[in-house]
Enzyme design. Structure first.
Site, short mmCIF file in Angstrom:
data_model
loop_
_atom_site.label_atom_id
_atom_site.label_comp_id
_atom_site.label_asym_id
_atom_site.label_seq_id
_atom_site.Cartn_x
_atom_site.Cartn_y
_atom_site.Cartn_z
N PHE A 71 -0.02 16.14 4.52
CA PHE A 71 -0.60 15.64 4.25
C PHE A 71 0.66 15.53 2.72
O PHE A 71 1.28 16.31 1.98
CB PHE A 71 -1.49 15.90 2.72
CG PHE A 71 -1.96 15.28 1.73
CD1 PHE A 71 -2.98 14.83 2.41
CD2 PHE A 71 -2.02 15.54 0.59
CE1 PHE A 71 -3.96 14.07 1.22
CE2 PHE A 71 -2.66 14.79 0.01
CZ PHE A 71 -3.58 13.71 -0.16
N ASP B 112 -3.68 5.72 6.79
CA ASP B 112 -3.57 7.27 7.42
C ASP B 112 -4.66 6.88 8.62
O ASP B 112 -4.19 6.11 9.60
CB ASP B 112 -4.32 8.35 6.90
CG ASP B 112 -4.57 9.77 7.22
OD1 ASP B 112 -4.18 9.86 8.16
OD2 ASP B 112 -5.32 10.50 6.94
N GLU C 170 1.39 -1.19 0.05
CA GLU C 170 0.25 -0.25 0.02
C GLU C 170 0.74 0.89 -0.41
O GLU C 170 1.98 1.05 -0.03
CB GLU C 170 -0.56 -0.21 0.86
CG GLU C 170 -1.82 0.99 1.68
CD GLU C 170 -2.86 1.63 0.63
OE1 GLU C 170 -2.46 1.47 -0.50
OE2 GLU C 170 -3.70 1.71 0.92
N ASP C 171 0.22 2.37 -0.40
CA ASP C 171 0.77 3.42 -0.38
C ASP C 171 1.38 4.23 1.62
O ASP C 171 2.46 4.43 0.84
CB ASP C 171 0.28 5.03 -1.35
CG ASP C 171 -1.36 4.71 -1.49
OD1 ASP C 171 -1.81 4.62 -0.70
OD2 ASP C 171 -1.54 6.06 -2.23
N ARG D 269 1.27 12.58 -8.60
CA ARG D 269 2.27 10.93 -8.39
C ARG D 269 3.81 10.76 -9.40
O ARG D 269 4.44 9.31 -8.26
CB ARG D 269 1.81 10.02 -9.36
CG ARG D 269 0.28 10.48 -9.05
CD ARG D 269 -1.02 9.09 -9.30
NE ARG D 269 -2.12 8.59 -8.49
CZ ARG D 269 -2.71 8.10 -8.23
NH1 ARG D 269 -2.08 7.96 -6.94
NH2 ARG D 269 -4.17 8.48 -8.02
P1 IMP Z 1 -7.05 5.07 5.45
O1 IMP Z 1 -8.40 4.88 4.61
O2 IMP Z 1 -7.34 6.95 6.07
O3 IMP Z 1 -5.64 4.39 5.92
O4 IMP Z 1 -6.90 5.96 3.80
C1 IMP Z 1 -5.24 5.28 3.52
C2 IMP Z 1 -5.25 5.78 1.92
O5 IMP Z 1 -5.72 7.67 1.33
C3 IMP Z 1 -4.81 5.60 0.95
O6 IMP Z 1 -4.56 4.36 0.48
C4 IMP Z 1 -4.30 6.94 0.32
O7 IMP Z 1 -4.52 6.56 -0.75
C5 IMP Z 1 -5.07 8.63 0.98
N1 IMP Z 1 -4.48 9.00 1.59
C6 IMP Z 1 -4.05 8.85 3.02
N2 IMP Z 1 -2.82 10.25 3.43
C7 IMP Z 1 -2.61 10.52 2.00
C8 IMP Z 1 -1.42 11.65 1.93
O8 IMP Z 1 -1.09 12.25 3.08
N3 IMP Z 1 -1.57 11.48 0.31
C9 IMP Z 1 -2.05 10.69 -0.47
N4 IMP Z 1 -2.92 9.84 -0.06
C10 IMP Z 1 -2.94 9.69 0.60
MG MG Z 2 -4.30 4.48 -1.45
#
Ligand code: IMP
Ligand code: MG
Length: 184
Positions: free
Chosen positions: A161, A112, A108-109, A174
């Site tokens: 972010f 959060d 995963e990238d 990206r």
């Molecule tokens: P989560 O469900 O809040 O953990 O969100 C995860 C997803 O939100 C990641 O897979 C990203 O696609 C996106 N995301 C969360 N924070 C960032 C950030 O700082 N930059 C870019 N994408 C983010």
């Molecule tokens: Mg993602």
């Protein structure tokens, strides 16, 4: 940043603060790949890249692995142009591989709130894999809404972010080779 991205002259761009250089990312990816190769020595894991954000990390990571692997991808809905996850995750495309009794490693990238990964892991368990581990480029731990711990973390940040190296803001940035924090 300006070396890598030409913006229209009149575009209002946010401030970019470098978090990791391309070289620092490379060192961390090599280190992580060594750990993964050691941990999966006698296995043949299926690596599942989460589109689109993980695509660059994924392709760099697999080229540093010294074990045999297979690859597949899954695409989850993004949250559009917003900066925050609402936890309403939808699957846009599914893996095509047979997952039963396979060791899975999700790549995963960024984690959060943790809601996306929690949902994905639960979803993948329904296919009865042998094991599931999670590898993330960035663990952004301050906004966690659900307890979720990745098995492999390339880099930890508390907040902010981030864009670049696959990470986007509204589908932009990206392609940047380094990772930056956006200041709006
Ligand atoms: P989560 O469900 O809040 O953990 O969100 C995860 C997803 O939100 C990641 O897979 C990203 O696609 C996106 N995301 C969360 N924070 C960032 C950030 O700082 N930059 C870019 N994408 C983010
Ligand atoms: Mg993602």
């Amino acid at each position: 940043m300006n070396d890598h991205l030409q913006q229209p002259a009149n575009a209002e761009t946010p401030e970019f603060i470098q978090v990791l250089s391309a070289n620092a990312i490379h060192q961390k990816v090599v280190h992580l790949a060594r750990r993964i190769s050691a941990d999966y020595q006698n296995e043949r894991p299926l690596l599942i890249g989460v589109l689109k954000g993980a695509v660059i990390f994924f392709s760099d990571l697999i080229r540093q692995l010294t074990i045999p692997v297979s690859i597949d991808f899954i695409q989850l809905s993004s949250y559009g142009n917003s900066e925050a996850s609402c936890g309403d995750v939808a699957f846009c495309s599914q893996v095509t591989s047979d997952l039963k009794d396979r060791p899975l490693l999700i790549v995963e990238d960024i984690i959060d709130t943790g809601l996306t990964m929690d949902k994905l892991v639960k979803h993948l368990w329904t296919f009865e894999p042998e094991s599931i581990r999670v590898c993330t480029l960035i663990d952004k731990y301050e906004r966690r809404e659900i307890e979720f711990k990745a098995d492999y973390v390339c880099h930890e940040v508390k907040t902010g972010f981030l864009v670049g190296y696959g990470l986007d803001y509204a589908e932009q940035y990206r392609q940047l080779p380094a990772i930056y924090e956006l200041k709006f």
